[in-house]
Design a protein around this motif. Structure first.
Motif, PDB file in Angstrom:
ATOM      1  N   SER A 119      21.031   8.543 -61.674  1.00  0.00           N
ATOM      2  CA  SER A 119      21.449   7.224 -61.041  1.00  0.00           C
ATOM      3  C   SER A 119      21.060   6.152 -62.200  1.00  0.00           C
ATOM      4  O   SER A 119      21.072   5.103 -62.095  1.00  0.00           O
ATOM      5  CB  SER A 119      20.521   6.939 -60.047  1.00  0.00           C
ATOM      6  OG  SER A 119      21.002   7.716 -58.777  1.00  0.00           O
ATOM      7  N   ALA A 288      12.322  10.440 -49.842  1.00  0.00           N
ATOM      8  CA  ALA A 288      13.042   9.270 -50.533  1.00  0.00           C
ATOM      9  C   ALA A 288      14.430   8.893 -49.692  1.00  0.00           C
ATOM     10  O   ALA A 288      14.513   7.852 -49.695  1.00  0.00           O
ATOM     11  CB  ALA A 288      13.166   9.742 -52.025  1.00  0.00           C
ATOM     12  N   THR A 289      15.022   9.804 -49.194  1.00  0.00           N
ATOM     13  CA  THR A 289      16.198   9.429 -48.439  1.00  0.00           C
ATOM     14  C   THR A 289      15.907   9.023 -47.241  1.00  0.00           C
ATOM     15  O   THR A 289      16.382   7.822 -46.754  1.00  0.00           O
ATOM     16  CB  THR A 289      17.046  10.884 -48.083  1.00  0.00           C
ATOM     17  OG1 THR A 289      17.169  11.421 -49.739  1.00  0.00           O
ATOM     18  CG2 THR A 289      18.231  10.577 -47.411  1.00  0.00           C
ATOM     19  N   GLU A 292      14.931   5.370 -47.984  1.00  0.00           N
ATOM     20  CA  GLU A 292      16.056   4.630 -48.186  1.00  0.00           C
ATOM     21  C   GLU A 292      16.650   4.119 -46.771  1.00  0.00           C
ATOM     22  O   GLU A 292      17.224   2.619 -46.949  1.00  0.00           O
ATOM     23  CB  GLU A 292      17.321   5.465 -48.581  1.00  0.00           C
ATOM     24  CG  GLU A 292      18.088   4.701 -49.453  1.00  0.00           C
ATOM     25  CD  GLU A 292      18.858   5.522 -50.586  1.00  0.00           C
ATOM     26  OE1 GLU A 292      18.861   6.670 -50.499  1.00  0.00           O
ATOM     27  OE2 GLU A 292      19.359   4.759 -51.564  1.00  0.00           O
ATOM     28  N   TYR A 295      14.975   0.896 -46.110  1.00  0.00           N
ATOM     29  CA  TYR A 295      15.186   0.184 -47.260  1.00  0.00           C
ATOM     30  C   TYR A 295      13.856  -0.285 -48.180  1.00  0.00           C
ATOM     31  O   TYR A 295      13.328  -1.379 -48.404  1.00  0.00           O
ATOM     32  CB  TYR A 295      15.496  -1.304 -46.975  1.00  0.00           C
ATOM     33  CG  TYR A 295      16.798  -1.485 -45.866  1.00  0.00           C
ATOM     34  CD1 TYR A 295      18.039  -0.948 -46.336  1.00  0.00           C
ATOM     35  CD2 TYR A 295      16.725  -1.713 -44.418  1.00  0.00           C
ATOM     36  CE1 TYR A 295      18.947  -0.733 -45.531  1.00  0.00           C
ATOM     37  CE2 TYR A 295      17.789  -1.496 -43.946  1.00  0.00           C
ATOM     38  CZ  TYR A 295      18.909  -1.265 -44.180  1.00  0.00           C
ATOM     39  OH  TYR A 295      20.053  -0.931 -43.176  1.00  0.00           O
ATOM     40  N   PRO A 297      11.628   1.355 -51.462  1.00  0.00           N
ATOM     41  CA  PRO A 297      11.709   1.949 -52.746  1.00  0.00           C
ATOM     42  C   PRO A 297      10.534   3.032 -53.044  1.00  0.00           C
ATOM     43  O   PRO A 297       9.613   3.057 -52.297  1.00  0.00           O
ATOM     44  CB  PRO A 297      11.694   0.893 -53.842  1.00  0.00           C
ATOM     45  CG  PRO A 297      10.458   0.079 -52.999  1.00  0.00           C
ATOM     46  CD  PRO A 297      10.789  -0.044 -51.865  1.00  0.00           C
ATOM     47  N   THR A 320      18.393   7.016 -56.135  1.00  0.00           N
ATOM     48  CA  THR A 320      18.943   5.698 -56.186  1.00  0.00           C
ATOM     49  C   THR A 320      18.031   4.499 -55.653  1.00  0.00           C
ATOM     50  O   THR A 320      18.237   3.291 -55.828  1.00  0.00           O
ATOM     51  CB  THR A 320      20.206   5.647 -55.039  1.00  0.00           C
ATOM     52  OG1 THR A 320      19.787   6.395 -53.808  1.00  0.00           O
ATOM     53  CG2 THR A 320      21.226   6.451 -55.589  1.00  0.00           C
ATOM     54  N   ASN A 321      17.013   4.993 -54.907  1.00  0.00           N
ATOM     55  CA  ASN A 321      15.798   4.048 -54.534  1.00  0.00           C
ATOM     56  C   ASN A 321      14.645   3.985 -55.429  1.00  0.00           C
ATOM     57  O   ASN A 321      13.372   4.031 -54.796  1.00  0.00           O
ATOM     58  CB  ASN A 321      15.770   3.909 -53.096  1.00  0.00           C
ATOM     59  CG  ASN A 321      15.148   5.157 -52.658  1.00  0.00           C
ATOM     60  OD1 ASN A 321      15.590   6.376 -53.125  1.00  0.00           O
ATOM     61  ND2 ASN A 321      14.548   5.416 -51.605  1.00  0.00           N
ATOM     62  N   TYR A 323      11.832   2.646 -57.605  1.00  0.00           N
ATOM     63  CA  TYR A 323      10.885   1.604 -57.896  1.00  0.00           C
ATOM     64  C   TYR A 323      10.652   1.756 -59.622  1.00  0.00           C
ATOM     65  O   TYR A 323      10.943   0.874 -60.519  1.00  0.00           O
ATOM     66  CB  TYR A 323       9.888   1.343 -57.046  1.00  0.00           C
ATOM     67  CG  TYR A 323       9.295  -0.047 -57.207  1.00  0.00           C
ATOM     68  CD1 TYR A 323       9.404  -1.002 -56.350  1.00  0.00           C
ATOM     69  CD2 TYR A 323       8.430  -0.333 -58.426  1.00  0.00           C
ATOM     70  CE1 TYR A 323       8.755  -2.170 -56.220  1.00  0.00           C
ATOM     71  CE2 TYR A 323       7.795  -1.583 -58.460  1.00  0.00           C
ATOM     72  CZ  TYR A 323       7.956  -2.595 -57.646  1.00  0.00           C
ATOM     73  OH  TYR A 323       7.225  -3.872 -57.760  1.00  0.00           O
TER      74      TYR A 323
END
Ligand SMILES: [Mg+2]
Length: 381
Positions: A119, A288-289, A292, A295, A297, A320-321, A323
């Motif tokens: 990513s 992590a998903t 997400e 919203y 990180p 993708t998220n 930080y």
């Protein structure tokens, strides 16, 4: 291909980092066609190795190592009745990382590609300051060195000595001023050009945490990490409601179920799983998903051994998220050197390159594998 042996390796206490308080557990999964997967957990290798051999080996031996989700669920079932939240989940995490390393070797791919691909082109890091330069005594020198290497974020824990003085039960105006001093000096010298996270290691009670967060607001820390222990997440929601600063929680939570309550009470702004504790790469990706969908990180915890460092970089390359990823320059520049075959250090831009593969792209060094004092145990079919 079948799993033929599960091997654990660790070194005696006293010869790894943090004055020997930590022992890294390495797990190697051997297979019928000769490939070997490598994983890691910490800090109590004896306890984690005992779980690997007494509970997990029976699940793994003779099975297809590419059925990672199925094996994870079966390992979880094997320990869940007696309580999964300590050495059990750390042992599962080490095995899970080894299964991903193996899958990468079988497919000839780096793990991050198998997780869904890159990513980003490089990984933003901050430096956790277990450092030869003491952040309490020379905070501006330390920040200056990091900025000179283009690492623009750091983490310090100047409140810990005071928590030890007061048991975390109270903090005086003088103590508050003293603990803020390192961050104040960094801001005075470098303004806002470096981000500074403040770590509290869960040492404080709720009123003190509220008081400290208020006092830190003018200095704009990147986040406040584990101000409270992580066992009462409702108290965290109260703390979050009292401050504008983002709260970061917690490497001590394990599994998607452990993080679910944290997401639902909306207390944390930054989510910090440790891949070698929370359930491995499999569980880290799932956590992590889930984050997400709220919203939120991920800033993965990476303050352990060299294999965690590589595994965390693979997950960080993929998410993708993301930080920012934790890193410790003293670890990757000095402590890991004799333990593993590869280095993973920031480039001139201050970010980590994507790790190469196949798998993790790193192995234990010949020095570790041939040491006479290494404690090696093997379960096989
Ligand atoms: Mg922490």
């Amino acid at each position: 291909m079948k799993i033929t042996a599960v091997e654990t390796i660790y070194l005696p206490r006293g010869i790894t980092v943090h004055a020997g308080a930590i022992t890294y557990l390495w797990v190697r999964i051997h297979t019928s066609d000769g490939l070997v997967g490598l994983g890691e957990s910490y800090p109590n290798a004896e306890a984690e190795a005992a779980i690997v051999h007494s509970r997990l080996a029976a699940v793994l031996l003779g099975r297809d190592p590419s059925a990672i989700d199925r094996l994870w669920a079966d390992m979880f079932l094997a320990v869940s009745y007696s309580g999964w939240g300590g050495a059990e989940m750390r042992a599962i995490s080490a095995v899970d990382i080894a299964l991903w390393d193996l899958f990468g070797k079988v497919t000839g791919q780096p793990i991050y590609k198998l997780l869904g691909g890159a990513s980003r082109q490089s990984i933003r890091i901050y430096n956790t300051c277990y450092d030869r330069v003491d952040f309490n005594h020379e905070p501006a020198r330390l920040a200056g060195e990091l900025l000179a290497s283009n690492v623009r974020a750091m983490k310090i824990w100047p409140f810990d000595p005071i928590a030890k003085e007061t048991g975390g039960n109270y903090i005086t105006a003088e103590q508050l001023r003293r603990a803020i001093e390192p961050l104040r000096l960094i801001r005075e010298k470098f303004g806002d050009s470096i981000d500074v996270a403040i770590e509290f290691h869960g040492f404080w009670n709720l009123p003190c945490a509220i008081q400290i967060a208020k006092a830190l607001e003018p200095y704009k820390p990147m986040w406040l990490e584990e101000m409270l222990p992580q066992d009462n997440l409702a108290a965290y929601a109260e703390l979050a409601g009292s401050t504008d600063l983002p709260l970061c929680v917690s490497e001590r939570l394990m599994t998607r179920w452990g993080f679910r309550e944290l997401f639902e009470n909306r207390a944390a702004a930054i989510i910090m799983p440790d891949i070698s504790w929370c359930g491995g790469l499999t569980e880290g990706k799932k956590i992590a998903t889930m984050a997400e969908t709220y919203y939120l990180p991920i800033a993965p915890h990476n303050c352990g051994g060299p294999i965690l460092h590589f595994a965390t970089a693979h997950l960080s390359a993929n998410l993708t998220n993301l930080y920012i990823m934790e890193s410790v320059r003293r670890h990757y520049n000095e402590e890991y050197e004799r333990l593993v075959t590869q280095k993973l250090v920031p480039g001139a831009g201050g970010e980590l390159p994507l790790p190469t593969g196949p798998g993790l792209g790193v192995e234990l060094s010949a020095d570790v594998l041939t040491r006479k004092d290494a404690i090696v145990r093997r379960s096989s079919v």
